[in-house]
Design a protein around this motif. Structure first.
Motif, short mmCIF file in Angstrom:
data_model
loop_
_atom_site.label_atom_id
_atom_site.label_comp_id
_atom_site.label_asym_id
_atom_site.label_seq_id
_atom_site.Cartn_x
_atom_site.Cartn_y
_atom_site.Cartn_z
N ASP A 52 0.78 -1.24 0.00
CA ASP A 52 0.00 0.00 0.00
C ASP A 52 0.81 1.28 0.00
OD1 ASP A 52 1.05 -0.28 2.52
OD2 ASP A 52 -0.85 0.00 3.57
N ARG A 53 2.09 1.20 -0.35
CA ARG A 53 2.90 2.42 -0.43
C ARG A 53 4.09 2.20 -1.34
NH1 ARG A 53 7.35 3.54 3.37
NH2 ARG A 53 7.97 1.63 4.39
N GLU A 54 4.80 3.26 -1.63
CA GLU A 54 5.96 3.17 -2.51
C GLU A 54 7.08 2.34 -1.87
OE1 GLU A 54 6.35 4.36 -5.75
OE2 GLU A 54 4.19 4.48 -5.47
N PRO A 55 7.95 1.74 -2.68
CA PRO A 55 9.04 0.91 -2.16
C PRO A 55 10.03 1.71 -1.31
CG PRO A 55 8.69 0.49 -4.49
CD PRO A 55 7.86 1.69 -4.14
N ALA A 56 10.76 0.99 -0.47
CA ALA A 56 11.84 1.56 0.33
C ALA A 56 13.17 1.04 -0.22
CB ALA A 56 11.69 1.16 1.79
N GLY A 57 14.19 1.83 -0.02
CA GLY A 57 15.52 1.43 -0.48
C GLY A 57 16.02 2.37 -1.55
N PRO A 58 17.15 2.05 -2.10
CA PRO A 58 17.87 0.79 -1.89
C PRO A 58 18.68 0.80 -0.60
CG PRO A 58 19.07 2.13 -3.47
CD PRO A 58 17.80 2.88 -3.14
N TYR A 59 18.80 -0.38 -0.02
CA TYR A 59 19.67 -0.64 1.12
C TYR A 59 20.94 -1.25 0.54
CZ TYR A 59 15.31 -0.11 3.69
OH TYR A 59 14.13 0.36 4.18
N ALA A 60 22.10 -0.68 0.84
CA ALA A 60 23.37 -1.12 0.26
C ALA A 60 24.06 -2.11 1.20
CB ALA A 60 24.27 0.07 0.01
N VAL A 61 24.52 -3.23 0.62
CA VAL A 61 25.22 -4.27 1.36
C VAL A 61 26.38 -4.75 0.49
CG1 VAL A 61 25.03 -6.59 2.36
CG2 VAL A 61 23.07 -5.04 2.46
N THR A 62 27.52 -5.02 1.10
CA THR A 62 28.63 -5.64 0.39
C THR A 62 28.82 -7.05 0.92
OG1 THR A 62 29.76 -3.53 0.05
CG2 THR A 62 31.11 -5.51 -0.10
N VAL A 63 28.89 -8.00 -0.01
CA VAL A 63 29.20 -9.39 0.34
C VAL A 63 30.62 -9.64 -0.17
CG1 VAL A 63 28.51 -11.80 0.17
CG2 VAL A 63 26.76 -10.00 0.07
N PRO A 64 31.58 -9.71 0.73
CA PRO A 64 32.97 -9.88 0.29
C PRO A 64 33.17 -11.18 -0.50
CG PRO A 64 32.87 -9.24 2.60
CD PRO A 64 31.47 -9.58 2.18
N ALA A 65 34.20 -11.19 -1.32
CA ALA A 65 34.55 -12.37 -2.10
C ALA A 65 34.76 -13.57 -1.19
CB ALA A 65 35.82 -12.10 -2.92
N ARG A 66 34.20 -14.72 -1.60
CA ARG A 66 34.34 -15.99 -0.89
C ARG A 66 33.87 -15.90 0.57
NH1 ARG A 66 38.57 -14.63 -3.52
NH2 ARG A 66 39.86 -14.29 -1.68
N ARG A 67 32.78 -15.14 0.78
CA ARG A 67 32.24 -14.95 2.13
C ARG A 67 30.72 -15.00 2.11
NH1 ARG A 67 36.93 -15.51 2.71
NH2 ARG A 67 38.39 -14.26 3.93
N THR A 68 30.14 -15.03 3.31
CA THR A 68 28.69 -14.98 3.47
C THR A 68 28.33 -13.80 4.37
OG1 THR A 68 26.71 -16.24 4.09
CG2 THR A 68 28.68 -16.60 5.42
N VAL A 69 27.17 -13.23 4.13
CA VAL A 69 26.65 -12.12 4.95
C VAL A 69 25.18 -12.42 5.21
CG1 VAL A 69 26.06 -9.66 4.97
CG2 VAL A 69 28.26 -10.41 4.04
#
Length: 123
Positions: A52-69
């Motif tokens: 019922d409303r406009e989207p939120a974001g963007p939310y910025a995230v970095t996922v490092p190489a060979r890693r999990t977040v």
């Protein structure tokens, strides 16, 4: 290791419970679990869509190489907090291939419920 996954993912179902029982580490929440198996950092944007409303974001995230977040939606605050007890969906876009899994912990009752599913790879 080879870069696995996709650059765009969709989680069609989202809803953060508005209350919890037990200790803080068991607070009700939703999480986007992202893994980057490639050799370059993945720069990710999360867009949250509502009924019922406009989207939120963007939310910025970095996922490092060979890693999990693991990103908890209740801890996303910039540009605005993701509201509790509100239906939403999310679109996750990355400049590198990643894999995304969606998890919800619902601790409104003493008997906790945990739900997890792989997000939809949209491209």
């Amino acid at each position: 290791m080879e870069a696995l996954g996709h650059r765009r993912w969709v989680i069609a179902e989202g809803w953060i419970p508005d209350r919890s029982t037990g200790p803080e580490e068991l607070a009700s929440h939703e999480t986007a679990c992202m893994v980057n198996t490639g050799d370059r950092d993945a720069h990710v944007e999360i867009h949250v869509l509502f009924t019922d409303r406009e989207p939120a974001g963007p939310y910025a995230v970095t996922v490092p190489a060979r890693r999990t977040v693991h990103v908890r939606f209740d801890q996303l605050t910039d540009p605005e907090p993701v509201p509790r007890a509100t239906d939403y969906a999310s679109v996750i876009e990355s400049d590198e291939p990643i894999v995304v899994q969606h998890t919800r912990l619902d601790s409104r009752q003493a008997e906790n419920a945990l739900m997890s599913t792989t997000a939809f790879p949209a491209g």
